[in-house]
Design a protein around this motif. Sequence first.
Motif, mmCIF file in Angstrom:
data_model
loop_
_atom_site.group_PDB
_atom_site.id
_atom_site.type_symbol
_atom_site.label_atom_id
_atom_site.label_comp_id
_atom_site.label_asym_id
_atom_site.label_seq_id
_atom_site.Cartn_x
_atom_site.Cartn_y
_atom_site.Cartn_z
ATOM 1 N N PRO A 190 0.791 -1.235 0.000
ATOM 2 C CA PRO A 190 0.000 0.000 0.000
ATOM 3 C C PRO A 190 0.820 1.280 0.000
ATOM 4 O O PRO A 190 0.413 2.278 -0.571
ATOM 5 C CB PRO A 190 -0.840 -0.115 1.274
ATOM 6 N N SER A 191 1.984 1.246 0.647
ATOM 7 C CA SER A 191 2.789 2.459 0.742
ATOM 8 C C SER A 191 4.239 2.084 1.002
ATOM 9 O O SER A 191 4.516 1.226 1.853
ATOM 10 C CB SER A 191 2.290 3.364 1.872
ATOM 11 N N PRO A 192 5.182 2.716 0.303
ATOM 12 C CA PRO A 192 6.602 2.432 0.559
ATOM 13 C C PRO A 192 7.034 2.879 1.949
ATOM 14 O O PRO A 192 8.085 2.469 2.439
ATOM 15 C CB PRO A 192 7.317 3.242 -0.531
ATOM 16 N N GLU A 193 6.220 3.710 2.592
ATOM 17 C CA GLU A 193 6.539 4.193 3.930
ATOM 18 C C GLU A 193 6.280 3.132 4.998
ATOM 19 O O GLU A 193 6.774 3.243 6.123
ATOM 20 C CB GLU A 193 5.724 5.447 4.242
ATOM 21 N N PRO B 276 4.450 -4.191 6.007
ATOM 22 C CA PRO B 276 2.992 -4.149 5.869
ATOM 23 C C PRO B 276 2.332 -5.427 6.376
ATOM 24 O O PRO B 276 2.805 -6.532 6.124
ATOM 25 C CB PRO B 276 2.782 -3.969 4.364
ATOM 26 N N ASN C 242 -9.622 3.733 5.520
ATOM 27 C CA ASN C 242 -8.668 3.311 4.498
ATOM 28 C C ASN C 242 -7.575 2.382 4.998
ATOM 29 O O ASN C 242 -6.533 2.242 4.371
ATOM 30 C CB ASN C 242 -8.020 4.543 3.844
ATOM 31 N N ARG D 127 -6.616 -2.064 2.246
ATOM 32 C CA ARG D 127 -6.302 -1.571 0.905
ATOM 33 C C ARG D 127 -6.601 -2.573 -0.201
ATOM 34 O O ARG D 127 -6.736 -2.200 -1.362
ATOM 35 C CB ARG D 127 -4.822 -1.175 0.844
ATOM 36 N N ASP E 87 -2.722 -1.035 5.401
ATOM 37 C CA ASP E 87 -1.660 -0.032 5.285
ATOM 38 C C ASP E 87 -0.966 0.157 6.626
ATOM 39 O O ASP E 87 -0.303 1.160 6.868
ATOM 40 C CB ASP E 87 -2.222 1.298 4.779
#
Length: 260
Positions: free
Chosen positions: A57-60, A64, A120, A123, A175
């Motif tokens: 969902p996010s590289p941050e 995950p 959210n 994801r 996420d």
Amino acid sequence: MACAPKGGAGTRVPQICNLLRETLSLSGFDIVVPFSVKHYNAAVRELKHTEWCLPIPSPEVETPGGILVGNTKAVWEPFCNFMNANKENPDFAQNPFDRYTEACIFKGIESVNKAVGRNNWSRNTRFSHSTGKNFVHIQLACKLSEFAYLNPICHLNVHEDLGPWFALRAVIVTDLDLHAHPHDSTSKPSLPNPYPDSDEVLAAKVKQLFAPGKQNTWCDWLDLRDLATSDKAKKHRYSENQIRYHYTYDRKRITIDEDD
């Protein structure tokens, strides 16, 4: 149960699992466990199936978290009651258990959304009956969650107490970071075989199933499952109607057994 923080701040996968399990268990989906999406993607790449990777969902998000959803025989009564109340609903005319699964899980996600105050965190949701680009190697996800051993002989996930008498239904990609949860460890999880005494008879049965010219029936596959069942797991075996619906999709079997 501790409430998840509002607004999503500090919300973690174990908290989401607790909330989701609380909701889904009412519909019979009593298996809700976390797993590492990172480990899953690495494992399917090793199998040379990058198309089975789950979306990040996010590289941050460093580690995950995914959530595996399944059921024991506890799902049968809620499902039968639901179908009895929705006999004329065209949405459940085909593949009713798959539709029931989807409806319950999406409803469960909505319930968690309200509890944590955000919409959210989930994801991507993939089901065991999904095909094509949405396929998920759900047995591998189960192995990586350390919920149940994946027996390489019969290719069944076998739980220490439940044996093979449970079903895997969906994975939810979040996420959220697994943080310090044990499943974000860099070491690969490895569960011991809970019933090694069955391996010899399982190997013989598999050889028989795949013998040249052998015409197998659903009863043959049921026999394989029974052979992977230890004495203490027999109490978790599905009822006769649940077994026959599971293997034959005979809608006349969607009824609660008298001895349930």
